[in-house]
Design a protein around this motif. Structure first.
Motif, PDB file in Angstrom:
ATOM      1  N   PHE A  15       0.807  -1.209   0.000  1.00 23.69           N
ATOM      2  CA  PHE A  15       0.000   0.000   0.000  1.00 23.69           C
ATOM      3  C   PHE A  15       0.842   1.262   0.000  1.00 23.69           C
ATOM      4  CE2 PHE A  15      -3.893  -2.208   0.428  1.00 23.69           C
ATOM      5  CZ  PHE A  15      -3.571  -3.360   1.100  1.00 23.69           C
ATOM      6  N   GLY A  16       0.304   2.266  -0.717  1.00 20.95           N
ATOM      7  CA  GLY A  16       0.937   3.572  -0.684  1.00 20.95           C
ATOM      8  C   GLY A  16       0.774   4.218   0.679  1.00 20.95           C
ATOM      9  N   MET A  17       1.688   5.135   0.982  1.00 21.81           N
ATOM     10  CA  MET A  17       1.660   5.867   2.243  1.00 21.81           C
ATOM     11  C   MET A  17       1.779   7.354   1.955  1.00 21.81           C
ATOM     12  SD  MET A  17       1.402   3.600   4.675  1.00 21.81           S
ATOM     13  CE  MET A  17       1.858   4.561   6.135  1.00 21.81           C
ATOM     14  N   GLY A  18       1.300   8.149   2.876  1.00 31.33           N
ATOM     15  CA  GLY A  18       1.369   9.592   2.670  1.00 31.33           C
ATOM     16  C   GLY A  18       1.552  10.350   3.966  1.00 31.33           C
ATOM     17  N   TRP A  19       1.983  11.578   3.820  1.00 27.41           N
ATOM     18  CA  TRP A  19       2.054  12.526   4.935  1.00 27.41           C
ATOM     19  C   TRP A  19       1.167  13.725   4.592  1.00 27.41           C
ATOM     20  CZ3 TRP A  19       4.326  11.698   9.558  1.00 27.41           C
ATOM     21  CH2 TRP A  19       5.288  10.680   9.650  1.00 27.41           C
ATOM     22  N   PHE A  20       0.383  14.121   5.583  1.00 25.93           N
ATOM     23  CA  PHE A  20      -0.453  15.308   5.472  1.00 25.93           C
ATOM     24  C   PHE A  20      -0.131  16.214   6.658  1.00 25.93           C
ATOM     25  CE2 PHE A  20      -3.657  14.237   2.195  1.00 25.93           C
ATOM     26  CZ  PHE A  20      -3.300  12.917   1.962  1.00 25.93           C
ATOM     27  N   ARG A  21      -0.563  17.455   6.589  1.00 25.71           N
ATOM     28  CA  ARG A  21      -0.378  18.365   7.722  1.00 25.71           C
ATOM     29  C   ARG A  21      -1.586  19.290   7.837  1.00 25.71           C
ATOM     30  NH1 ARG A  21       4.582  22.090   5.330  1.00 25.71           N
ATOM     31  NH2 ARG A  21       3.342  23.291   3.796  1.00 25.71           N
ATOM     32  N   GLN A  22      -1.763  19.768   9.064  1.00 24.37           N
ATOM     33  CA  GLN A  22      -2.879  20.669   9.329  1.00 24.37           C
ATOM     34  C   GLN A  22      -2.419  21.784  10.250  1.00 24.37           C
ATOM     35  OE1 GLN A  22      -6.406  18.717  10.787  1.00 24.37           O
ATOM     36  NE2 GLN A  22      -7.702  20.414  10.157  1.00 24.37           N
ATOM     37  N   ALA A  23      -2.493  23.004   9.738  1.00 28.60           N
ATOM     38  CA  ALA A  23      -2.166  24.180  10.532  1.00 28.60           C
ATOM     39  C   ALA A  23      -3.436  24.660  11.229  1.00 28.60           C
ATOM     40  CB  ALA A  23      -1.605  25.279   9.634  1.00 28.60           C
ATOM     41  N   PRO A  24      -3.295  25.402  12.338  1.00 26.70           N
ATOM     42  CA  PRO A  24      -4.466  25.899  13.055  1.00 26.70           C
ATOM     43  C   PRO A  24      -5.394  26.689  12.142  1.00 26.70           C
ATOM     44  CG  PRO A  24      -2.493  26.236  14.341  1.00 26.70           C
ATOM     45  CD  PRO A  24      -2.032  25.756  12.998  1.00 26.70           C
ATOM     46  N   GLY A  25      -6.683  26.329  12.164  1.00 27.80           N
ATOM     47  CA  GLY A  25      -7.669  27.044  11.370  1.00 27.80           C
ATOM     48  C   GLY A  25      -7.676  26.726   9.889  1.00 27.80           C
ATOM     49  N   LYS A  26      -6.863  25.736   9.485  1.00 29.77           N
ATOM     50  CA  LYS A  26      -6.784  25.396   8.055  1.00 29.77           C
ATOM     51  C   LYS A  26      -7.174  23.946   7.822  1.00 29.77           C
ATOM     52  CE  LYS A  26      -3.295  28.789   6.734  1.00 29.77           C
ATOM     53  NZ  LYS A  26      -2.010  29.004   6.026  1.00 29.77           N
ATOM     54  N   GLU A  27      -7.463  23.643   6.556  1.00 29.62           N
ATOM     55  CA  GLU A  27      -7.775  22.279   6.171  1.00 29.62           C
ATOM     56  C   GLU A  27      -6.513  21.409   6.204  1.00 29.62           C
ATOM     57  OE1 GLU A  27     -11.704  22.698   5.795  1.00 29.62           O
ATOM     58  OE2 GLU A  27     -10.743  20.877   5.051  1.00 29.62           O
ATOM     59  N   ARG A  28      -6.718  20.127   6.415  1.00 29.95           N
ATOM     60  CA  ARG A  28      -5.598  19.191   6.319  1.00 29.95           C
ATOM     61  C   ARG A  28      -5.170  19.113   4.856  1.00 29.95           C
ATOM     62  NH1 ARG A  28      -6.065  13.583   9.525  1.00 29.95           N
ATOM     63  NH2 ARG A  28      -6.782  15.136  11.028  1.00 29.95           N
ATOM     64  N   GLU A  29      -3.858  19.223   4.624  1.00 30.91           N
ATOM     65  CA  GLU A  29      -3.367  19.270   3.245  1.00 30.91           C
ATOM     66  C   GLU A  29      -2.315  18.199   2.991  1.00 30.91           C
ATOM     67  OE1 GLU A  29      -1.441  22.999   2.426  1.00 30.91           O
ATOM     68  OE2 GLU A  29       0.124  22.692   3.922  1.00 30.91           O
ATOM     69  N   PHE A  30      -2.262  17.779   1.744  1.00 28.98           N
ATOM     70  CA  PHE A  30      -1.280  16.782   1.308  1.00 28.98           C
ATOM     71  C   PHE A  30       0.115  17.381   1.345  1.00 28.98           C
ATOM     72  CE2 PHE A  30       0.520  13.372  -1.061  1.00 28.98           C
ATOM     73  CZ  PHE A  30       1.357  13.920  -2.012  1.00 28.98           C
ATOM     74  N   VAL A  31       1.078  16.568   1.821  1.00 27.55           N
ATOM     75  CA  VAL A  31       2.475  16.978   1.842  1.00 27.55           C
ATOM     76  C   VAL A  31       3.302  16.104   0.894  1.00 27.55           C
ATOM     77  CG1 VAL A  31       4.551  17.201   3.256  1.00 27.55           C
ATOM     78  CG2 VAL A  31       2.316  17.844   4.203  1.00 27.55           C
ATOM     79  N   ALA A  32       3.207  14.776   1.060  1.00 31.07           N
ATOM     80  CA  ALA A  32       4.010  13.869   0.243  1.00 31.07           C
ATOM     81  C   ALA A  32       3.372  12.491   0.237  1.00 31.07           C
ATOM     82  CB  ALA A  32       5.435  13.775   0.791  1.00 31.07           C
ATOM     83  N   GLY A  33       3.595  11.752  -0.852  1.00 27.50           N
ATOM     84  CA  GLY A  33       3.080  10.388  -0.953  1.00 27.50           C
ATOM     85  C   GLY A  33       4.115   9.486  -1.601  1.00 27.50           C
ATOM     86  N   ILE A  34       4.032   8.189  -1.304  1.00 32.71           N
ATOM     87  CA  ILE A  34       4.986   7.228  -1.835  1.00 32.71           C
ATOM     88  C   ILE A  34       4.262   5.927  -2.132  1.00 32.71           C
ATOM     89  CG2 ILE A  34       5.679   6.442   0.487  1.00 32.71           C
ATOM     90  CD1 ILE A  34       8.563   6.219  -0.631  1.00 32.71           C
ATOM     91  N   SER A  35       4.620   5.281  -3.230  1.00 30.39           N
ATOM     92  CA  SER A  35       3.983   4.032  -3.616  1.00 30.39           C
ATOM     93  C   SER A  35       4.463   2.882  -2.726  1.00 30.39           C
ATOM     94  CB  SER A  35       4.292   3.718  -5.076  1.00 30.39           C
ATOM     95  OG  SER A  35       5.692   3.573  -5.270  1.00 30.39           O
ATOM     96  N   GLY A  36       3.805   1.739  -2.870  1.00 26.82           N
ATOM     97  CA  GLY A  36       4.088   0.611  -1.999  1.00 26.82           C
ATOM     98  C   GLY A  36       5.531   0.131  -2.030  1.00 26.82           C
ATOM     99  N   ASN A  37       6.161   0.192  -3.194  1.00 25.09           N
ATOM    100  CA  ASN A  37       7.551  -0.252  -3.307  1.00 25.09           C
ATOM    101  C   ASN A  37       8.542   0.904  -3.272  1.00 25.09           C
ATOM    102  OD1 ASN A  37       7.141   0.920  -5.779  1.00 25.09           O
ATOM    103  ND2 ASN A  37       7.694  -0.880  -6.993  1.00 25.09           N
ATOM    104  N   GLY A  38       8.043   2.114  -3.028  1.00 27.20           N
ATOM    105  CA  GLY A  38       8.916   3.286  -2.969  1.00 27.20           C
ATOM    106  C   GLY A  38       9.352   3.812  -4.316  1.00 27.20           C
ATOM    107  N   GLY A  39       8.847   3.238  -5.404  1.00 31.07           N
ATOM    108  CA  GLY A  39       9.302   3.619  -6.732  1.00 31.07           C
ATOM    109  C   GLY A  39       8.747   4.932  -7.242  1.00 31.07           C
ATOM    110  N   ALA A  40       7.673   5.408  -6.660  1.00 32.03           N
ATOM    111  CA  ALA A  40       7.070   6.671  -7.088  1.00 32.03           C
ATOM    112  C   ALA A  40       6.792   7.541  -5.877  1.00 32.03           C
ATOM    113  CB  ALA A  40       5.778   6.408  -7.838  1.00 32.03           C
ATOM    114  N   THR A  41       7.111   8.813  -6.004  1.00 28.71           N
ATOM    115  CA  THR A  41       6.855   9.771  -4.928  1.00 28.71           C
ATOM    116  C   THR A  41       6.216  11.029  -5.507  1.00 28.71           C
ATOM    117  OG1 THR A  41       9.097  10.676  -5.128  1.00 28.71           O
ATOM    118  CG2 THR A  41       8.756   8.958  -3.483  1.00 28.71           C
ATOM    119  N   TYR A  42       5.422  11.680  -4.686  1.00 25.27           N
ATOM    120  CA  TYR A  42       4.774  12.937  -5.073  1.00 25.27           C
ATOM    121  C   TYR A  42       4.890  13.910  -3.913  1.00 25.27           C
ATOM    122  CZ  TYR A  42       2.734  10.076  -8.735  1.00 25.27           C
ATOM    123  OH  TYR A  42       2.565   9.239  -9.803  1.00 25.27           O
ATOM    124  N   TYR A  43       4.984  15.197  -4.276  1.00 20.54           N
ATOM    125  CA  TYR A  43       5.121  16.232  -3.260  1.00 20.54           C
ATOM    126  C   TYR A  43       4.211  17.416  -3.567  1.00 20.54           C
ATOM    127  CZ  TYR A  43       9.392  13.733  -2.060  1.00 20.54           C
ATOM    128  OH  TYR A  43      10.286  12.764  -1.670  1.00 20.54           O
TER     129      TYR A  43
END
Length: 124
Positions: free
Chosen positions: A32-60
């Motif tokens: 399974f792919g994994m991701g990191w998100f973040r949420q600042a006070p008063g803001k929506e949770r936003e995408f930071v980075a994602g990685i595929s199951g084998n680590g071969g693809a990343t997005y930022y």
């Protein structure tokens, strides 16, 4: 059921670095792919980075490209987020998430398991 436990947050100076870790349990991590998100006070949770199951693809997110690096160690069931050149806009609660697909994903709707979050505070 999948459990995700983040660690590594804290206080950093502007221009400094932090490394977040997220340990997963409960299913075959490499499927399974994994991701990191973040949420600042008063803001929506936003995408930071994602990685595929084998680590071969990343997005930022554009805001972190060139500064943050996502990686994973499937032998340790762990995903990392190396954060360099931190600035005040990086302050927030950072969440690790497990996707429902092998591919890396950039939107929240693809993620069905979330960690409890770890606070990152950057002082200027």
């Amino acid at each position: 059921q999948v459990q995700l436990v983040e660690s590594g947050g804290g206080l950093a100076q502007a221009g400094g670095s932090l490394r977040l870790s997220c340990v997963a349990s409960g299913r075959t991590f490499s499927n399974f792919g994994m991701g990191w998100f973040r949420q600042a006070p008063g803001k929506e949770r936003e995408f930071v980075a994602g990685i595929s199951g084998n680590g071969g693809a990343t997005y930022y997110a554009d805001s972190v490209k060139g500064r943050f690096t996502i990686s994973r160690d499937n032998a340790k069931n762990t995903v990392y987020l190396q954060m360099n050149s931190l600035n005040a806009d990086d302050t927030g609660v950072y969440y690790c998430a497990a996707a429902s697909t092998f591919r890396a994903q950039t939107t929240k709707s693809w993620y069905n398991y979330w960690g409890q979050g770890t606070q990152v505070t950057v002082s200027s």
